[in-house]
Design a protein around this motif. Structure first.
Motif, mmCIF file in Angstrom:
data_model
loop_
_atom_site.group_PDB
_atom_site.id
_atom_site.type_symbol
_atom_site.label_atom_id
_atom_site.label_comp_id
_atom_site.label_asym_id
_atom_site.label_seq_id
_atom_site.Cartn_x
_atom_site.Cartn_y
_atom_site.Cartn_z
ATOM 1 N N GLY A 132 -42.604 5.833 90.200
ATOM 2 C CA GLY A 132 -43.335 5.305 88.997
ATOM 3 C C GLY A 132 -43.209 3.722 88.348
ATOM 4 O O GLY A 132 -42.100 3.304 88.470
ATOM 5 N N GLU A 133 -43.735 3.405 88.014
ATOM 6 C CA GLU A 133 -43.646 2.414 86.791
ATOM 7 C C GLU A 133 -42.748 1.606 85.953
ATOM 8 O O GLU A 133 -41.886 1.029 85.956
ATOM 9 C CB GLU A 133 -45.179 1.215 86.371
ATOM 10 C CG GLU A 133 -45.732 2.102 85.627
ATOM 11 C CD GLU A 133 -46.550 1.533 84.830
ATOM 12 O OE1 GLU A 133 -47.419 -0.190 85.579
ATOM 13 O OE2 GLU A 133 -47.053 1.630 84.208
ATOM 14 N N GLY A 134 -42.207 2.934 85.532
ATOM 15 C CA GLY A 134 -41.369 3.297 84.583
ATOM 16 C C GLY A 134 -40.072 2.752 85.270
ATOM 17 O O GLY A 134 -39.313 2.406 84.484
ATOM 18 N N ARG A 135 -39.422 3.814 86.375
ATOM 19 C CA ARG A 135 -38.161 2.776 87.976
ATOM 20 C C ARG A 135 -37.993 1.217 87.160
ATOM 21 O O ARG A 135 -37.063 1.109 87.742
ATOM 22 C CB ARG A 135 -38.539 3.804 88.490
ATOM 23 C CG ARG A 135 -38.254 5.448 88.645
ATOM 24 C CD ARG A 135 -37.535 5.936 88.474
ATOM 25 N NE ARG A 135 -36.147 5.958 89.932
ATOM 26 C CZ ARG A 135 -36.300 6.391 90.503
ATOM 27 N NH1 ARG A 135 -37.144 7.091 91.080
ATOM 28 N NH2 ARG A 135 -35.349 5.659 91.779
ATOM 29 N N ILE A 136 -38.431 0.646 87.530
ATOM 30 C CA ILE A 136 -38.969 -0.794 87.891
ATOM 31 C C ILE A 136 -38.678 -1.989 86.791
ATOM 32 O O ILE A 136 -39.234 -3.089 86.744
ATOM 33 C CB ILE A 136 -39.933 -0.407 89.127
ATOM 34 C CG1 ILE A 136 -40.734 -0.418 89.300
ATOM 35 C CG2 ILE A 136 -38.829 -0.245 90.078
ATOM 36 C CD1 ILE A 136 -42.285 -1.385 89.693
ATOM 37 N N ALA A 137 -39.451 -1.070 85.212
ATOM 38 C CA ALA A 137 -39.861 -1.971 84.536
ATOM 39 C C ALA A 137 -39.227 -3.076 84.170
ATOM 40 O O ALA A 137 -39.190 -4.413 83.701
ATOM 41 C CB ALA A 137 -40.238 -0.916 83.467
ATOM 42 N N ALA A 138 -37.469 -2.702 83.887
ATOM 43 C CA ALA A 138 -36.774 -3.563 83.422
ATOM 44 C C ALA A 138 -36.670 -4.521 84.017
ATOM 45 O O ALA A 138 -36.799 -5.704 84.083
ATOM 46 C CB ALA A 138 -35.402 -2.725 82.965
ATOM 47 N N PRO A 139 -35.909 -4.610 85.643
ATOM 48 C CA PRO A 139 -36.256 -5.474 86.957
ATOM 49 C C PRO A 139 -37.392 -6.653 86.477
ATOM 50 O O PRO A 139 -37.758 -8.182 86.514
ATOM 51 C CB PRO A 139 -35.604 -5.230 87.865
ATOM 52 C CG PRO A 139 -35.838 -3.879 87.606
ATOM 53 C CD PRO A 139 -35.875 -3.218 86.317
ATOM 54 N N GLU A 172 -47.858 -8.936 97.394
ATOM 55 C CA GLU A 172 -48.312 -7.925 96.588
ATOM 56 C C GLU A 172 -47.184 -7.258 97.313
ATOM 57 O O GLU A 172 -46.848 -7.942 98.774
ATOM 58 C CB GLU A 172 -49.555 -7.461 97.117
ATOM 59 C CG GLU A 172 -49.911 -5.520 96.118
ATOM 60 C CD GLU A 172 -51.353 -5.301 96.829
ATOM 61 O OE1 GLU A 172 -51.877 -6.086 96.362
ATOM 62 O OE2 GLU A 172 -51.384 -4.315 96.221
ATOM 63 N N LEU A 173 -46.426 -6.739 96.712
ATOM 64 C CA LEU A 173 -45.691 -5.176 97.419
ATOM 65 C C LEU A 173 -45.956 -3.998 96.343
ATOM 66 O O LEU A 173 -46.027 -3.406 95.291
ATOM 67 C CB LEU A 173 -44.294 -5.683 96.986
ATOM 68 C CG LEU A 173 -42.936 -5.628 98.112
ATOM 69 C CD1 LEU A 173 -42.856 -6.823 99.507
ATOM 70 C CD2 LEU A 173 -41.799 -6.017 97.089
ATOM 71 N N ARG A 174 -45.268 -2.959 97.529
ATOM 72 C CA ARG A 174 -46.190 -1.657 96.857
ATOM 73 C C ARG A 174 -44.685 -0.906 97.793
ATOM 74 O O ARG A 174 -43.618 -1.072 97.689
ATOM 75 C CB ARG A 174 -46.777 -1.142 98.156
ATOM 76 C CG ARG A 174 -46.963 0.227 97.721
ATOM 77 C CD ARG A 174 -47.482 0.964 98.831
ATOM 78 N NE ARG A 174 -47.748 2.289 99.387
ATOM 79 C CZ ARG A 174 -48.915 3.663 99.053
ATOM 80 N NH1 ARG A 174 -49.766 2.751 98.850
ATOM 81 N NH2 ARG A 174 -48.877 5.172 99.208
ATOM 82 N N PHE A 175 -44.366 -0.019 95.883
ATOM 83 C CA PHE A 175 -42.977 0.497 95.125
ATOM 84 C C PHE A 175 -43.721 2.179 95.178
ATOM 85 O O PHE A 175 -44.141 2.693 94.952
ATOM 86 C CB PHE A 175 -42.684 0.368 93.665
ATOM 87 C CG PHE A 175 -42.062 -0.688 94.671
ATOM 88 C CD1 PHE A 175 -42.214 -1.990 94.366
ATOM 89 C CD2 PHE A 175 -41.054 -0.720 94.012
ATOM 90 C CE1 PHE A 175 -41.690 -2.833 93.914
ATOM 91 C CE2 PHE A 175 -40.306 -2.610 94.237
ATOM 92 C CZ PHE A 175 -40.350 -3.464 94.204
ATOM 93 N N GLU A 205 -39.201 -12.004 97.289
ATOM 94 C CA GLU A 205 -37.876 -11.599 97.976
ATOM 95 C C GLU A 205 -37.433 -10.426 96.554
ATOM 96 O O GLU A 205 -36.332 -9.823 98.057
ATOM 97 C CB GLU A 205 -37.589 -13.284 98.820
ATOM 98 C CG GLU A 205 -38.291 -13.314 100.214
ATOM 99 C CD GLU A 205 -37.553 -15.227 99.703
ATOM 100 O OE1 GLU A 205 -36.870 -15.107 99.484
ATOM 101 O OE2 GLU A 205 -37.984 -15.648 100.338
ATOM 102 N N ARG A 206 -37.156 -11.487 96.005
ATOM 103 C CA ARG A 206 -36.265 -10.821 95.220
ATOM 104 C C ARG A 206 -37.234 -9.222 94.834
ATOM 105 O O ARG A 206 -35.934 -8.228 94.579
ATOM 106 C CB ARG A 206 -36.306 -11.630 93.661
ATOM 107 C CG ARG A 206 -36.115 -12.461 93.357
ATOM 108 C CD ARG A 206 -34.917 -12.133 92.870
ATOM 109 N NE ARG A 206 -34.857 -12.239 91.650
ATOM 110 C CZ ARG A 206 -34.497 -12.646 90.558
ATOM 111 N NH1 ARG A 206 -34.546 -13.442 90.491
ATOM 112 N NH2 ARG A 206 -34.759 -12.105 89.571
ATOM 113 N N LEU A 207 -38.528 -9.049 94.693
ATOM 114 C CA LEU A 207 -38.983 -7.617 94.488
ATOM 115 C C LEU A 207 -38.466 -7.038 95.973
ATOM 116 O O LEU A 207 -38.537 -5.381 96.029
ATOM 117 C CB LEU A 207 -39.946 -7.877 94.867
ATOM 118 C CG LEU A 207 -41.170 -8.539 93.173
ATOM 119 C CD1 LEU A 207 -42.352 -8.958 93.586
ATOM 120 C CD2 LEU A 207 -40.830 -7.540 92.157
#
Lengths: 241, 241
Positions: free
Chosen positions: A181-188, A175-178, A231-233
């Motif tokens: 909001g999820e809209g900012r990372i939805a594409a990747p 698990e990784l915490r950003f 790692e990618r995240l």
């Protein structure tokens, strides 16, 4: 290897009326995950014979295991055992070993009441599930495991039952915490999910005092793949402004 | 008069994996009860298109209302809107009024991202459900009401939706606590339930510091019948040694 799947059937008007907050499904989910048994469905149905029988037959045909909670006490609204017998087309009667468990729980010197004996009625061909809390046993018929709704007793019965079930390949997760909001990372995220179809990548938005955020959970059975995804995240998180 | 019935469909891997404790079903149950809408089933299913479509079609054929929660955010695992469109056999597109709500929520000066626009995709023929928290709307297609999984947003959408639904005859209830296990009162309860079939009489055992006890809940639509049943229960309680 295909992992075993499971469904839970919660039986009780009190959940559907909002009187009682259901607690056993969340406990079961947490216990099955490390065993590699995939919980695929939870259903809550009322104390209604025909509805219970129909749900049981739908779920037991579709899953490796069905776990039920509720409706095996001594009162008129406890109709689960009869519904199980009907679903499997078998008879049901007071069974000597179940009666002996209740006798031991109430003490050798007391006479069992009709209500005690009601809890010793077991569908033919079932295996008993031990209840270290109050004596009255649960039972398994084929792939259906019938347990009490009272949470402390449900937990005790699950403790007795789970070690005997065939487990699958354990499900692993990271698990990784950003702090966006999820809209900012939805594409990747979508790209990563498409690239690593062997993993399940879930996005769980939250809001706390400091604003919106998103937890990303990566699940699968291969630790190396999960680590690669994490790692990618982490690189994605470092790249955010 | 027959009261309207309802089902809830909770959509989300995170509930089934045990990561998240489901909270919206209990809230919904408490809101429907005073409206006289009988919640008859709760199902939790994973983020799986075919499974969601099948559950939707089963539940919407059977109940006056179906309430869903989860899967309408901006990420790849938010597939509820497409599943609803598929279940009803209608198209789905970004809709101008939904886009305007999102634009208002992010501010006139910001450009909507593809992720914002994903949340403005609405099945053809739907009515929007207002979201005072974050802008992105829910929607109703016929008798299916589609809402967010984040509890604060689910509650806000329900606030907007419920006043417009047809209510039934309100469900009333009364409750009495017994300081004995349910086995001790099962026989008179069964007699009372048989004698007053218009009422639902539930028996809910508990255990606290001082031992076993049982709450008896009487439910129905006629206050006088409920009061009569509660008087009978009070007399039973006085008669216990």
């Amino acid at each position: 290897m295909t992992n075993p799947t499971a469904a839970m059937l919660v039986i009780g008007d009190e959940i559907l009326s909002g009187r009682t907050r259901e607690a056993n499904a969340h406990h079961l989910a947490g216990r099955l995950e490390p065993l590699g048994i995939h919980l695929r469905e939870i259903r809550v149905v009322p104390d209604d014979h025909a509805v219970i029988v129909e749900a049981l037959n739908a779920l037991r045909a579709r899953h490796t295991h069905v776990f039920t909670s509720g409706g095996i006490g001594p009162t008129h609204d406890d109709i689960t055992a009869d519904a199980i017998a009907a679903a499997f087309g078998v008879g049901i009667d007071v069974r000597d070993d179940a009666r002996a468990l209740l006798q031991a729980a109430v003490g050798r010197d007391r006479t069992l009441t009709p209500e005690h004996l009601r809890m010793a009625r077991i569908p033919h061909g079932a295996d008993l599930i031990d209840n270290r809390i109050s004596g009255a046993p649960g039972f398994s018929v084929e792939n259906v495991h019938v347990m009490a709704g009272v949470p402390s007793i449900f937990v005790a019965m699950l403790d007795a039952l789970l070690p005997g079930l065939e487990a699958g390949r354990p499900l692993l997760s990271g698990e990784l915490r950003f702090e966006v909001g999820e809209g900012r990372i939805a594409a990747p995220l979508r790209d990563l999910a498409a690239e690593m179809p062997q993993l399940s990548i879930g996005s769980y938005p939250f809001r706390d005092g400091s604003g919106y955020g998103t937890n990303i959970v990566v699940r699968g059975t291969d630790r190396a793949s999960i680590d690669r995804a994490l790692e990618r995240l982490a690189a994605l998180r470092r790249s955010l402004p």
